[in-house]
Design an enzyme around this catalytic site. Structure first.
Site, PDB file in Angstrom:
ATOM      1  CG  ASP A 137      -0.196  -0.064   2.531  1.00  0.00           C
ATOM      2  OD1 ASP A 137       1.046  -0.199   2.496  1.00  0.00           O
ATOM      3  OD2 ASP A 137      -0.849   0.027   3.587  1.00  0.00           O
ATOM      4  CD  GLU A 182      22.738  18.282 -22.603  1.00  0.00           C
ATOM      5  OE1 GLU A 182      23.302  17.439 -21.894  1.00  0.00           O
ATOM      6  OE2 GLU A 182      21.512  18.461 -22.597  1.00  0.00           O
ATOM      7  CG  HIS A 223      25.765  13.918 -25.809  1.00  0.00           C
ATOM      8  ND1 HIS A 223      25.702  15.287 -25.878  1.00  0.00           N
ATOM      9  CD2 HIS A 223      26.765  13.632 -24.920  1.00  0.00           C
ATOM     10  CE1 HIS A 223      26.610  15.806 -25.058  1.00  0.00           C
ATOM     11  NE2 HIS A 223      27.287  14.821 -24.477  1.00  0.00           N
ATOM     12  CE1 TYR A 271      30.584  13.220 -21.512  1.00  0.00           C
ATOM     13  CE2 TYR A 271      30.205  13.305 -23.891  1.00  0.00           C
ATOM     14  CZ  TYR A 271      29.907  13.738 -22.605  1.00  0.00           C
ATOM     15  OH  TYR A 271      28.926  14.698 -22.434  1.00  0.00           O
ATOM     16  CG  HIS A 285      21.855   8.541 -19.426  1.00  0.00           C
ATOM     17  ND1 HIS A 285      20.974   8.065 -20.363  1.00  0.00           N
ATOM     18  CD2 HIS A 285      22.006   9.858 -19.712  1.00  0.00           C
ATOM     19  CE1 HIS A 285      20.614   9.049 -21.173  1.00  0.00           C
ATOM     20  NE2 HIS A 285      21.229  10.155 -20.793  1.00  0.00           N
ATOM     21  CD  GLU A 314      22.664  19.911 -19.465  1.00  0.00           C
ATOM     22  OE1 GLU A 314      23.091  19.149 -18.580  1.00  0.00           O
ATOM     23  OE2 GLU A 314      21.644  19.680 -20.134  1.00  0.00           O
ATOM     24  CG  ASP A 326      19.644  19.224 -17.904  1.00  0.00           C
ATOM     25  OD1 ASP A 326      20.548  18.711 -17.234  1.00  0.00           O
ATOM     26  OD2 ASP A 326      19.310  18.814 -19.040  1.00  0.00           O
ATOM     27  NE  ARG A 377      26.364  16.110 -19.781  1.00  0.00           N
ATOM     28  CZ  ARG A 377      26.635  14.867 -19.404  1.00  0.00           C
ATOM     29  NH1 ARG A 377      27.439  14.106 -20.132  1.00  0.00           N
ATOM     30  NH2 ARG A 377      26.126  14.361 -18.280  1.00  0.00           N
ATOM     31  CG  HIS A 414      15.447  14.746 -21.953  1.00  0.00           C
ATOM     32  ND1 HIS A 414      15.948  13.475 -22.086  1.00  0.00           N
ATOM     33  CD2 HIS A 414      16.497  15.507 -21.526  1.00  0.00           C
ATOM     34  CE1 HIS A 414      17.229  13.474 -21.743  1.00  0.00           C
ATOM     35  NE2 HIS A 414      17.584  14.687 -21.401  1.00  0.00           N
ATOM     36  CG  ASP A 448      23.674  16.328 -16.279  1.00  0.00           C
ATOM     37  OD1 ASP A 448      22.794  17.122 -15.885  1.00  0.00           O
ATOM     38  OD2 ASP A 448      23.677  15.816 -17.414  1.00  0.00           O
ATOM     39  CG  HIS A 450      17.496  18.263 -23.737  1.00  0.00           C
ATOM     40  ND1 HIS A 450      16.839  18.824 -22.672  1.00  0.00           N
ATOM     41  CD2 HIS A 450      18.690  17.828 -23.244  1.00  0.00           C
ATOM     42  CE1 HIS A 450      17.593  18.719 -21.589  1.00  0.00           C
ATOM     43  NE2 HIS A 450      18.740  18.131 -21.909  1.00  0.00           N
TER      44      HIS A 450
HETATM   45  N1  GLY Z   1      20.507  15.526 -17.465  1.00  0.00           N
HETATM   46  C1  GLY Z   1      20.052  15.002 -18.659  1.00  0.00           C
HETATM   47  C2  GLY Z   1      20.532  15.739 -19.815  1.00  0.00           C
HETATM   48  O1  GLY Z   1      21.443  16.532 -19.675  1.00  0.00           O
HETATM   49  O2  GLY Z   1      20.012  15.622 -20.892  1.00  0.00           O
HETATM   50 MN    MN Z   2      20.437  18.163 -20.647  1.00  0.00          MN
HETATM   51 MN    MN Z   3      21.977  17.454 -17.893  1.00  0.00          MN
END
Ligand code: GLY
Ligand code: MN
Ligand code: MN
Length: 437
Positions: free
Chosen positions: A39, A383, A349, A387, A242, A407, A270, A405, A360, A259, A353
């Site tokens: 529960d 970002e 990547h 790597y 990730h 961002e 973010d 990275r 996202h 991050d 976004h």
């Molecule tokens: N923290 C997820 C991204 O940077 O897209």
């Molecule tokens: Mn991001």
């Molecule tokens: Mn991020």
């Protein structure tokens, strides 16, 4: 004051209805409850689009908007007041208080939604609901089927089903000035948290201790939750995009990539920064870091209304690829490397976004197969990263395992952009100064 004014939600409902033909009925439901075990429920977080249109945080809630001959009408179905339930589970707004508190035309008890929806759908031209929501689809289809059974009593059934998601997504993509300020506040909290992490970081700390510093700062400044699972990645863990285990000891001579971003009243931030655990970048780390920083600058320099989303990626790729050629990690001509996408081994990547109520966030990236132009009011992350595989024996050891990275959260403005995370140190000198202090 962190919450948006109630009128903001009313205006959104009105704008949505104005974009629909007369006779349209919109049905949108709150986030479902997920059981953790027995529960015990998972932490509840309202569905972003539902909150966007209602400002309502409670469970078991449905919003129905109608565009009838008498004008627009908002009906909220919510939980009734219940003393015993409220003692156990917390206060409820209740049906009586809901219309005034939420600026809705009418409110009904949650249990009556299936019955009442039949009435609201009678004579409608189309039903608009999120096709991604099976539960709402089931509710709508059950009501339509019952309504069809009442044809002999003069009831008429809408014949068109329209997907709500692209309509709300397109609205959410463009932020009002109140939303921008809300996001700026979320960014300010995250900036403070990243600064705190930089200030307290020491050799021998565990990644989870640094994560705790971030989360502490988020909470004491009023953030309700993280916008996504925080990444605190020491050394080569930064090469796992990730990485969320956050359970390793931070080593002397390594970088740590953080991050992490807080959520403030359903708006996300973010941010990523990468800094040396011991406070001083090594020469190799500095070289890679400054390459990523130059890529960030190149991407930012593209941002203005009319530029397309991929301009940022193309600019970053050019800088990263040339830099990797200069230090010998790639060989050959720049154009050929870009054509062959050799940079993908190091930068795998995209540049960013959309950012908003979700990290996202919703909104399409292409229109008619082409990258979409930027327009004032959009918020995107920028970002870039590099790597370097820790296990690739073909790469000189000085570079192996470095992951960087950077961002930031960027609002597109009429004359360029506003960096909502600009107050967080980003140059080697500024980071080293902050960490030394
Ligand atoms: N923290 C997820 C991204 O940077 O897209
Ligand atoms: Mn991001
Ligand atoms: Mn991020």
């Amino acid at each position: 004051m962190t919450k948006l004014a109630t009128i903001e939600y009313t205006n959104r409902r009105q704008a949505l209805l104005q974009s629909l033909p007369q006779g349209a009925v919109v049905v949108i439901q709150c986030a479902p409850v997920h059981i953790r075990n027995g529960d015990v429920e998972q932490d509840y977080r309202q569905d972003s689009s539902f909150y966007y249109l209602s400002g309502m945080v409670e469970q078991q809630t449905t919003l129905v908007l109608t565009n009838g001959v008498d004008g627009p009408c908002s009906s909220i179905f919510c939980r009734s007041k219940d003393k015993l339930q409220e003692i156990w589970h917390g206060r409820r707004l209740g049906v009586d208080a809901a219309p005034r508190a939420l600026m809705m035309n009418q409110a009904y008890a949650s249990e009556s939604v299936a019955e009442k929806l039949i009435e609201l759908l009678d004579g409608a031209s189309q039903v608009v609901y999120g096709f991604s929501r099976e539960d709402t689809g089931d509710l709508v289809k059950r009501s339509l089927s019952k309504l069809r059974g009442l044809t002999r009593q003069g009831k008429t059934c809408p014949s068109q089903l329209v997907d709500l998601d692209p309509l709300v997504d397109a609205m959410r993509l463009f932020k009002s000035s109140a939303e921008v300020e809300q996001m700026a506040m979320a960014c300010d909290i995250s900036v403070a948290a990243h600064k705190r992490a930089m200030s307290v970081c020491k050799v021998g700390m565990n990644e989870y201790q640094l994560a705790a510093e971030l989360h502490h700062q988020f909470s004491i400044q009023g953030s309700q939750r993280v916008a996504y699972g925080s990444i605190v990645a020491g050394g080569e863990n930064a090469c796992i995009l990730h990485y969320t285990n956050n359970d390793q000891v931070l080593q002397d001579g390594d970088l740590v990539l953080i991050d992490a971003g807080c959520e403030l009243d359903h708006y996300a931030s973010d941010i990523t920064r990468t800094f040396p655990v011991n406070g001083r970048f090594s020469e190799s780390q500095k070289t890679i870091y400054e390459l990523v920083l130059a890529a960030r600058q190149a991407a930012l320099a593209c941002i203005k209304p009319g530029a397309v989303f991929t301009d940022m990626q193309d600019a970053a790729v050019k800088v990263i690829t040339q830099g990797l050629i200069d230090i010998g990690l790639l060989t050959g001509a720049l154009d050929k490397n870009i054509e062959d996408q050799t940079f993908r081994k190091f930068y795998m990547h995209n540049i960013g976004h959309w950012l908003g109520m979700d990290v996202h966030d919703v909104g399409i990236y292409k229109i008619g197969g082409e990258s979409r132009p930027l327009i004032a009011g959009m918020v995107t992350t920028v970002e870039p990263g590099i790597y370097i595989d820790p296990d690739d024996a073909n790469i000189p050891s000085q570079w192996r395992g470095i992951g960087v990275r950077i961002e930031d959260n960027i609002l597109v403005t009429e004359d360029g952009y506003r960096n909502l995370t600009a107050y967080l140190p980003v140059t080697v000198a500024d980071i080293e100064t902050l960490m030394a202090g």
